[in-house]
Design an enzyme around this catalytic site. Structure first.
Site, PDB file in Angstrom:
ATOM      1  N   ARG A  98      -5.178 -55.457 -34.814  1.00 60.25           N
ATOM      2  CA  ARG A  98      -5.391 -56.742 -34.147  1.00 60.25           C
ATOM      3  C   ARG A  98      -6.360 -57.663 -34.898  1.00 60.25           C
ATOM      4  O   ARG A  98      -7.328 -57.187 -35.490  1.00 60.25           O
ATOM      5  CB  ARG A  98      -5.927 -56.498 -32.735  1.00 60.25           C
ATOM      6  CG  ARG A  98      -4.890 -55.849 -31.847  1.00 60.25           C
ATOM      7  CD  ARG A  98      -5.449 -55.450 -30.497  1.00 60.25           C
ATOM      8  NE  ARG A  98      -4.356 -54.900 -29.680  1.00 60.25           N
ATOM      9  CZ  ARG A  98      -3.899 -53.654 -29.811  1.00 60.25           C
ATOM     10  NH1 ARG A  98      -4.427 -52.825 -30.688  1.00 60.25           N
ATOM     11  NH2 ARG A  98      -2.887 -53.247 -29.055  1.00 60.25           N
ATOM     12  N   HIS A 123      -0.329 -56.517 -35.724  1.00 66.16           N
ATOM     13  CA  HIS A 123       0.611 -55.982 -36.703  1.00 66.16           C
ATOM     14  C   HIS A 123       1.382 -57.057 -37.481  1.00 66.16           C
ATOM     15  O   HIS A 123       2.596 -56.977 -37.647  1.00 66.16           O
ATOM     16  CB  HIS A 123       1.589 -55.021 -36.020  1.00 66.16           C
ATOM     17  CG  HIS A 123       0.955 -53.742 -35.531  1.00 66.16           C
ATOM     18  ND1 HIS A 123      -0.184 -53.208 -36.086  1.00 66.16           N
ATOM     19  CD2 HIS A 123       1.312 -52.893 -34.536  1.00 66.16           C
ATOM     20  CE1 HIS A 123      -0.498 -52.083 -35.461  1.00 66.16           C
ATOM     21  NE2 HIS A 123       0.374 -51.861 -34.505  1.00 66.16           N
ATOM     22  N   HIS A 197       3.473 -46.618 -39.334  1.00 64.24           N
ATOM     23  CA  HIS A 197       3.365 -46.507 -37.875  1.00 64.24           C
ATOM     24  C   HIS A 197       4.344 -45.488 -37.290  1.00 64.24           C
ATOM     25  O   HIS A 197       4.955 -45.724 -36.247  1.00 64.24           O
ATOM     26  CB  HIS A 197       3.571 -47.899 -37.266  1.00 64.24           C
ATOM     27  CG  HIS A 197       2.921 -48.115 -35.947  1.00 64.24           C
ATOM     28  ND1 HIS A 197       3.366 -47.542 -34.783  1.00 64.24           N
ATOM     29  CD2 HIS A 197       1.826 -48.842 -35.606  1.00 64.24           C
ATOM     30  CE1 HIS A 197       2.607 -47.932 -33.773  1.00 64.24           C
ATOM     31  NE2 HIS A 197       1.657 -48.716 -34.255  1.00 64.24           N
ATOM     32  N   ASP A 269      -6.597 -45.378 -28.263  1.00 66.60           N
ATOM     33  CA  ASP A 269      -5.987 -46.451 -29.045  1.00 66.60           C
ATOM     34  C   ASP A 269      -7.137 -47.118 -29.802  1.00 66.60           C
ATOM     35  O   ASP A 269      -7.477 -48.268 -29.575  1.00 66.60           O
ATOM     36  CB  ASP A 269      -5.264 -47.447 -28.119  1.00 66.60           C
ATOM     37  CG  ASP A 269      -4.331 -48.376 -28.877  1.00 66.60           C
ATOM     38  OD1 ASP A 269      -4.326 -48.320 -30.130  1.00 66.60           O
ATOM     39  OD2 ASP A 269      -3.608 -49.156 -28.225  1.00 66.60           O
ATOM     40  N   GLU A 334      -2.692 -43.994 -37.807  1.00 67.72           N
ATOM     41  CA  GLU A 334      -2.465 -45.123 -38.708  1.00 67.72           C
ATOM     42  C   GLU A 334      -3.694 -45.317 -39.587  1.00 67.72           C
ATOM     43  O   GLU A 334      -4.723 -45.800 -39.121  1.00 67.72           O
ATOM     44  CB  GLU A 334      -2.207 -46.391 -37.890  1.00 67.72           C
ATOM     45  CG  GLU A 334      -1.122 -46.240 -36.846  1.00 67.72           C
ATOM     46  CD  GLU A 334      -1.295 -47.220 -35.677  1.00 67.72           C
ATOM     47  OE1 GLU A 334      -1.481 -48.419 -35.907  1.00 67.72           O
ATOM     48  OE2 GLU A 334      -1.243 -46.775 -34.515  1.00 67.72           O
TER      49      GLU A 334
HETATM   50  C1  GLA Z   1      -0.718 -49.981 -32.309  1.00 66.75           C
HETATM   51  C2  GLA Z   1      -1.652 -50.536 -31.330  1.00 66.75           C
HETATM   52  C3  GLA Z   1      -1.260 -50.137 -29.952  1.00 66.75           C
HETATM   53  C4  GLA Z   1       0.166 -50.504 -29.671  1.00 66.75           C
HETATM   54  C5  GLA Z   1       1.055 -49.902 -30.721  1.00 66.75           C
HETATM   55  C6  GLA Z   1       2.466 -50.345 -30.540  1.00 66.75           C
HETATM   56  O1  GLA Z   1      -0.938 -48.673 -32.563  1.00 66.75           O
HETATM   57  O2  GLA Z   1      -2.999 -50.184 -31.577  1.00 66.75           O
HETATM   58  O3  GLA Z   1      -2.099 -50.769 -29.008  1.00 66.75           O
HETATM   59  O4  GLA Z   1       0.307 -51.890 -29.676  1.00 66.75           O
HETATM   60  O5  GLA Z   1       0.617 -50.273 -31.987  1.00 66.75           O
HETATM   61  O6  GLA Z   1       2.918 -50.183 -29.250  1.00 66.75           O
END
Ligand code: GLA
Length: 371
Positions: A98, A123, A197, A269, A334
């Site tokens: 982000r 992304h 990803h 996350d 990731e």
């Molecule tokens: C990334 C983001 C998550 C989500 C995924 C896709 O990993 O950090 O919050 O948006 O992509 O669903």
């Protein structure tokens, strides 16, 4: 497989399965052809990917007893990926993760990006590199089999400055390493942060979720987030929190604990700040799936890793072989620079200037815990 019904016929030598193949795999809505590339090694690993989005379609690896299964989430056809809001298997660019309020300032100039995740840009924007058809050059050499994917992203693409020439090389080696090399140059100052990803479930989708996987992350700190998942700027110690994966721990062991950060992420996350004891490749994470014995070790040149526990999967997507993807069916690891680095001067820089080169390497090593 050759059938051997007629016993009187002399056995024919089995044709060796090719290590590398490339075949058509449909086309985009505007008629651009998409290719499917298959990589195989001597140890029974098979990786399928396509030129659309550089998407990893499947990774088959043997379990502890030698049974092979696909350990990734995704779809059966190319077209099913055209609305891939979950980013199954994709190459993410220009900027993984982000960027706050879909804006950043570089050399005094402010750039506005698509806000495709609430107020933030996620992304690479609405049409990121995960939705482009990459040019493929396959190769086979002593190091393994692979494909170099290239893409030119025009100046202003999704609001980002500079024409960027990007190259991602996927290599499968005979010692079961899947090596991802990233490379980019730009005609003007810009920001770059690429990642892969793929969603993993090392049971081969035999368990309803991935919560039993044991995970180790080589990090003593992570970057806590606000309620839009933008880092607060703090590097918080993991010690004494559900974010401590310094010792292998089941993904599900603490995911339901009351914790403001877990609430904000709807689970994990977050970006972990890797220890990185040395330059070059350093250990990032190790995963072991106890029932099948499959293991995956990730090393990287990157400073961070986003561990996403598949929280937004909600049972509305049906994937490969008709499998419904419920919450936390799969997880992503990731490797990356930290989220929102263009707006966070204390984070390692993601700026790429003309004349220099962005390079990054991540290695996924597949194995089993067979003694
Ligand atoms: C990334 C983001 C998550 C989500 C995924 C896709 O990993 O950090 O919050 O948006 O992509 O669903």
């Amino acid at each position: 497989m050759a059938a051997c019904g007629n016993k009187s016929e002399p056995a024919k030598p089995m044709a060796e399965t090719p290590r590398l193949t490339l075949a058509p795999f449909g086309q985009t809505a505007d008629g651009t052809g998409i290719d499917l590339i298959t990589l195989r090694n001597q140890r029974g690993i098979e990786i399928r990917l396509m030129t659309y989005g550089g998407i990893i379609l499947s990774i088959k690896t043997p379990d502890r007893t030698g049974v092979s299964d696909d350990i990734t989430l995704g779809y059966d056809t190319a077209a099913a990926y055209f609305k891939n809001s979950t980013y199954f298997g994709v190459l993410v660019g220009r900027y993984a993760n982000r960027i706050a309020k879909a804006k950043f300032t570089l050399d005094g100039k402010t750039y506005t990006l698509p806000a495709n995740n609430g107020v933030n840009s996620l992304h690479g924007g609405t049409i990121g590199w995960d939705q482009k058809v990459w040019k493929a050059d396959t190769f086979q050499n002593a190091g393994g089999v692979g494909v170099a994917l290239t893409l030119t992203s025009p100046d202003g693409d999704q609001g980002y400055p500079g024409e960027v020439k990007a190259k991602v090389t996927y290599t499968l080696t005979d010692d079961s390493r899947f090596v991802v090399d990233y490379d980019a140059t730009s005609s003007a100052p810009t920001v770059i942060n690429m990642t892969q990803h793929t969603y993993f479930n090392l049971t081969g989708m035999k368990a309803p979720d991935a919560l039993g996987h044991e995970l180790m992350i080589a990090a003593d700190h992570y970057t806590p987030v606000d309620d839009t998942l933008i880092p607060t700027g703090q590097l918080a110690p993991v010690k004494g929190t559900p974010f401590d994966f310094t010792v292998p721990t089941a993904i599900g062991a603490r995911i339901g604990e009351p914790n403001e950060q877990l609430t904000r992420g709807k689970g994990y996350d977050h970006n972990w700040v890797l220890r990185r004891p040395a330059e070059g490749l350093a250990l990032a994470a190790v995963v072991r799936e106890p029932f099948t014995g499959r293991t995956m070790e990730i090393t990287t040149t990157e400073p961070g890793i986003q561990f996403y526990s598949g929280n937004f999967l909600d049972g509305t997507l049906t994937g490969k072989g008709g499998k419904v993807y419920a919450q936390r069916t799969g997880f992503c690891l990731e490797t990356q620079h930290f989220p929102d680095s263009p707006n966070q001067p204390k984070f390692p820089s993601t700026v790429l200037r003309p004349g220099s080169r962005y390079t990054s390497q991540t290695v996924f090593k597949f194995g089993t815990d067979k003694k």
